[in-house]
Design a protein around this motif. Sequence first.
Motif, PDB file in Angstrom:
ATOM      1  N   LYS A  20      21.680   9.693  10.457  1.00 22.28           N
ATOM      2  CA  LYS A  20      20.281   9.634  10.059  1.00 22.28           C
ATOM      3  C   LYS A  20      19.584   8.497  11.321  1.00 22.28           C
ATOM      4  N   TYR A  21      20.368   8.086  12.229  1.00 18.49           N
ATOM      5  CA  TYR A  21      19.829   7.150  13.147  1.00 18.49           C
ATOM      6  C   TYR A  21      19.362   8.088  14.413  1.00 18.49           C
ATOM      7  N   ASP A  22      18.424   7.608  15.177  1.00 18.08           N
ATOM      8  CA  ASP A  22      17.683   8.459  16.281  1.00 18.08           C
ATOM      9  C   ASP A  22      18.939   9.165  17.023  1.00 18.08           C
ATOM     10  N   GLY A  23      18.658  10.190  17.398  1.00 17.84           N
ATOM     11  CA  GLY A  23      19.536  10.970  18.249  1.00 17.84           C
ATOM     12  C   GLY A  23      20.530  11.785  17.412  1.00 17.84           C
ATOM     13  N   SER A  24      20.734  11.355  16.151  1.00 21.13           N
ATOM     14  CA  SER A  24      21.933  12.180  15.534  1.00 21.13           C
ATOM     15  C   SER A  24      21.081  13.118  14.347  1.00 21.13           C
ATOM     16  N   MET A  25      21.870  13.800  13.618  1.00 18.34           N
ATOM     17  CA  MET A  25      21.098  14.890  12.840  1.00 18.34           C
ATOM     18  C   MET A  25      21.920  15.023  11.753  1.00 18.34           C
ATOM     19  N   MET A  26      21.160  15.453  10.362  1.00 18.75           N
ATOM     20  CA  MET A  26      22.044  15.697   9.208  1.00 18.75           C
ATOM     21  C   MET A  26      21.868  17.070   8.646  1.00 18.75           C
ATOM     22  N   ALA A  27      20.738  17.500   8.874  1.00 18.92           N
ATOM     23  CA  ALA A  27      20.435  19.164   8.493  1.00 18.92           C
ATOM     24  C   ALA A  27      19.662  19.725   9.569  1.00 18.92           C
ATOM     25  N   PRO A  28      20.097  20.237  10.602  1.00 23.29           N
ATOM     26  CA  PRO A  28      18.915  20.749  11.811  1.00 23.29           C
ATOM     27  C   PRO A  28      18.968  22.260  11.251  1.00 23.29           C
ATOM     28  N   HIS A  29      17.824  22.327  10.769  1.00 23.94           N
ATOM     29  CA  HIS A  29      17.314  23.703  10.169  1.00 23.94           C
ATOM     30  C   HIS A  29      16.667  24.371  11.247  1.00 23.94           C
ATOM     31  N   SER A  30      15.923  23.995  12.283  1.00 26.15           N
ATOM     32  CA  SER A  30      15.179  24.584  13.287  1.00 26.15           C
ATOM     33  C   SER A  30      15.204  24.163  14.570  1.00 26.15           C
TER      34      SER A  30
END
Length: 340
Positions: free
Chosen positions: A302-312
């Motif tokens: 959840k930090y900048d540049g990471s992703m948890m659930a990239p839906h779009s």
Amino acid sequence: MASRRIAVSMLLLAGGACALASAADKSGVALFERPGNEDRPPEAYQVVHGWPQLPEGFTFGAVSAVGVDSHNHVFVLHRGPQYPIMMFDGATGKFLKSLGEGVLMLRHGLYVDNQDNIWLTDAANASPTGLHQVFKLSHEGKVLMTLGTKGVAGWDGSHFFHPTDVAVAANGDIYVADGYGNSRIAKFDANGKFLFDWGTKGTGPGQFASPHGIAVDDQGHVYVADRPNQRIEVFDSNGKFISILKPPAMEFPWALRYRDGFLYVANAGDAGRGSGPWPYDTNVLKMDTTGKVVAKFGRFGKYDGSMMAPHSIAVAPDGAVYVGEVGQGQRAQKFVPKTN
């Protein structure tokens, strides 16, 4: 001796757990890395910190879709109570205006065509309600076209069942991924006249488990992100099956967009199967139209540049990549190519 072996084994297991789990980020969410991520190649894109600039006191709901127009305006569709579609300046991140009030019931997809029209889909996985419609909006937010019958699910030229995404070809032909309730692609002409559809539920060529994302390239080939089947299927403009793209780096393709010869894929674990994002990779893949991955960036967190659930995902004319997250992410991020 046996007790010594047990003690050593416990130390090794503890060390392995430490290798998998990293410290919690500033939000308190525990972060995990997939084994082997320490050997990843250098990332070709970097996040733009501080983008976008949100109104004071405002936070996104789940960001279900992002899109970008020819003027570098970025549209963010989210599920919060205010500002359903937010328009930002792509360069500065400044909030410009909100539009789309009262159009959608269940906000899912957003696509900006080459005429800067905004296409929306009303859908939600496993929900019995919804409008089951596709809307074409002007750049100013005026509804120009509606496809589907309000509140009525179905499988024909005038009905959808939770449509997930839209792509528009250079000639104006409209392709709708009718992907949560149905398992098909529906094609319409530029005026909204139904032409034909293709696809059935399944795992074979030309079948779909859930066509969640769709894109069209410069030659008119149609790319469909069949998320639960962990693949991208390729068709010609008449719905004829061409090939399957399934590179080893791709887990579950949540969304995809085409720009200048490349496909950009939001890649993560499959929420529909309850698998969660770990131990799956969570990132963006840039691949050519044969499925060769030429770049990837991002990881779970959840930090900048990471992703948890990239839906779009959306790609601007200047090469910037925008990613919208649902789940615990609930944000939109901007990435730009590294210059060094």
